[in-house]
Scaffold this active site. Sequence first.
Site, PDB file in Angstrom:
ATOM      1  N   ARG A  30       0.854  -1.186   0.000  1.00 25.57           N
ATOM      2  CA  ARG A  30       0.000   0.000   0.000  1.00 25.57           C
ATOM      3  C   ARG A  30       0.897   1.246   0.000  1.00 25.57           C
ATOM      4  O   ARG A  30       1.656   1.479   0.934  1.00 25.57           O
ATOM      5  CB  ARG A  30      -0.921   0.014   1.225  1.00 25.57           C
ATOM      6  CG  ARG A  30      -1.990  -1.082   1.200  1.00 25.57           C
ATOM      7  CD  ARG A  30      -2.997  -0.819   0.088  1.00 25.57           C
ATOM      8  NE  ARG A  30      -4.033  -1.848   0.032  1.00 25.57           N
ATOM      9  CZ  ARG A  30      -4.008  -2.885  -0.804  1.00 25.57           C
ATOM     10  NH1 ARG A  30      -2.973  -3.046  -1.631  1.00 25.57           N
ATOM     11  NH2 ARG A  30      -4.992  -3.759  -0.807  1.00 25.57           N
TER      12      ARG A  30
ATOM     13  N   ARG B 253      -4.672  25.828  -8.618  1.00 32.89           N
ATOM     14  CA  ARG B 253      -4.192  24.564  -8.071  1.00 32.89           C
ATOM     15  C   ARG B 253      -3.431  23.821  -9.165  1.00 32.89           C
ATOM     16  O   ARG B 253      -4.027  23.272 -10.093  1.00 32.89           O
ATOM     17  CB  ARG B 253      -5.369  23.723  -7.552  1.00 32.89           C
ATOM     18  CG  ARG B 253      -6.065  24.330  -6.335  1.00 32.89           C
ATOM     19  CD  ARG B 253      -5.118  24.526  -5.180  1.00 32.89           C
ATOM     20  NE  ARG B 253      -5.790  24.879  -3.932  1.00 32.89           N
ATOM     21  CZ  ARG B 253      -5.156  25.176  -2.808  1.00 32.89           C
ATOM     22  NH1 ARG B 253      -3.821  25.168  -2.777  1.00 32.89           N
ATOM     23  NH2 ARG B 253      -5.820  25.479  -1.713  1.00 32.89           N
TER      24      ARG B 253
ATOM     25  N   LEU C 199      -3.311  24.039   6.348  1.00 34.07           N
ATOM     26  CA  LEU C 199      -2.756  22.826   6.925  1.00 34.07           C
ATOM     27  C   LEU C 199      -2.743  22.872   8.454  1.00 34.07           C
ATOM     28  O   LEU C 199      -2.613  23.940   9.057  1.00 34.07           O
ATOM     29  CB  LEU C 199      -1.327  22.620   6.431  1.00 34.07           C
ATOM     30  CG  LEU C 199      -1.132  22.357   4.942  1.00 34.07           C
ATOM     31  CD1 LEU C 199       0.350  22.416   4.605  1.00 34.07           C
ATOM     32  CD2 LEU C 199      -1.729  21.013   4.546  1.00 34.07           C
TER      33      LEU C 199
ATOM     34  N   GLU D 224      -6.680  30.896   9.496  1.00 35.36           N
ATOM     35  CA  GLU D 224      -6.870  30.878   8.055  1.00 35.36           C
ATOM     36  C   GLU D 224      -7.924  31.887   7.611  1.00 35.36           C
ATOM     37  O   GLU D 224      -7.773  32.536   6.572  1.00 35.36           O
ATOM     38  CB  GLU D 224      -7.258  29.469   7.592  1.00 35.36           C
ATOM     39  CG  GLU D 224      -6.182  28.421   7.801  1.00 35.36           C
ATOM     40  CD  GLU D 224      -4.868  28.768   7.100  1.00 35.36           C
ATOM     41  OE1 GLU D 224      -4.912  29.424   6.033  1.00 35.36           O
ATOM     42  OE2 GLU D 224      -3.805  28.395   7.610  1.00 35.36           O
TER      43      GLU D 224
ATOM     44  N   PRO E 100      -9.140   8.614   1.252  1.00 39.95           N
ATOM     45  CA  PRO E 100      -8.631   7.600   2.189  1.00 39.95           C
ATOM     46  C   PRO E 100      -7.965   6.396   1.548  1.00 39.95           C
ATOM     47  O   PRO E 100      -7.272   5.652   2.235  1.00 39.95           O
ATOM     48  CB  PRO E 100      -9.890   7.195   2.967  1.00 39.95           C
ATOM     49  CG  PRO E 100     -11.029   7.529   2.068  1.00 39.95           C
ATOM     50  CD  PRO E 100     -10.603   8.761   1.329  1.00 39.95           C
ATOM     51  N   GLY E 101      -8.145   6.204   0.244  1.00 45.00           N
ATOM     52  CA  GLY E 101      -7.463   5.099  -0.410  1.00 45.00           C
ATOM     53  C   GLY E 101      -6.018   5.402  -0.739  1.00 45.00           C
ATOM     54  O   GLY E 101      -5.240   4.482  -1.021  1.00 45.00           O
TER      55      GLY E 101
ATOM     56  N   GLU F 178      -4.790  12.260   4.762  1.00 42.16           N
ATOM     57  CA  GLU F 178      -5.298  13.610   5.014  1.00 42.16           C
ATOM     58  C   GLU F 178      -6.712  13.581   5.602  1.00 42.16           C
ATOM     59  O   GLU F 178      -7.644  13.036   5.003  1.00 42.16           O
ATOM     60  CB  GLU F 178      -5.317  14.439   3.734  1.00 42.16           C
ATOM     61  CG  GLU F 178      -5.798  15.864   3.964  1.00 42.16           C
ATOM     62  CD  GLU F 178      -5.829  16.700   2.700  1.00 42.16           C
ATOM     63  OE1 GLU F 178      -5.977  17.924   2.818  1.00 42.16           O
ATOM     64  OE2 GLU F 178      -5.692  16.127   1.602  1.00 42.16           O
TER      65      GLU F 178
ATOM     66  N   GLU G 261      -1.088  32.591  -3.037  1.00 40.46           N
ATOM     67  CA  GLU G 261      -2.110  33.386  -2.352  1.00 40.46           C
ATOM     68  C   GLU G 261      -2.134  34.831  -2.838  1.00 40.46           C
ATOM     69  O   GLU G 261      -3.129  35.537  -2.632  1.00 40.46           O
ATOM     70  CB  GLU G 261      -1.871  33.346  -0.839  1.00 40.46           C
ATOM     71  CG  GLU G 261      -2.094  31.964  -0.239  1.00 40.46           C
ATOM     72  CD  GLU G 261      -1.838  31.927   1.255  1.00 40.46           C
ATOM     73  OE1 GLU G 261      -1.333  32.935   1.785  1.00 40.46           O
ATOM     74  OE2 GLU G 261      -2.140  30.897   1.877  1.00 40.46           O
TER      75      GLU G 261
END
Length: 222
Positions: free
Chosen positions: A53, A80, A94, A109, A131-132, A136, A160
Amino acid sequence: MDQATGQHQGSGPDVRDAVEQWEVVSSETPFTGKVTSLRTDEVRMPDGGTARRDYQVHPGAVAVIALDDDRRVLCLSQYRHPVGRRLWEPPAGLLDVPGEHPLHAAERELYEEAHYRADDWRVLVDFYNSPGSSSEAIRVFLARGLEPAEGERFAAEHEELDMELDWVGLDELVRRILAGQLQSPTLIVGVLALHAALHGTGDGLAALRLPDAPWQARPFRP
């Protein structure tokens, strides 16, 4: 009581996520970046075999759905690079300070990216972004009672510097999300969760969790 199942009518299974950790036979970190790293684990499978994995180790993040008295949401447009798109997103950042209270990160933020403060905070929703392939975890807050922050604006840098800010009606955001015109995961999850809380049954926004609600995915100091 349903005589066939032994359950009360209208009830269902206890559907909630649970902590589980399969045995890691071996592990290595072939890449470490400034914020995240790549880990490779050899995991023991239920049949006794093993499987590899590969996944991103991520510190987690917070996002803020800032809602004003006219039911508009504060949105930021930001480039992005990995997806080659400029996305409309909520203020977010983060959790790169170990053990930091996520509310404090969200307040920071909102101030740094939009120069706003809020008097009323609630936890809107928690989710794993992918999740795979990544660890995060993201906590999305609802912020109300908004006012422009005092003092000088935060000195933005890098991407930014090019951000745009706008206020968009909640119903308009829902319409554009369902039309496939908005694709930021934090915006989609946060806006749809807010819409569900406002239009569902029960106590509405009053039923949302308090801002210091426990977060199993990213424990923090009270």
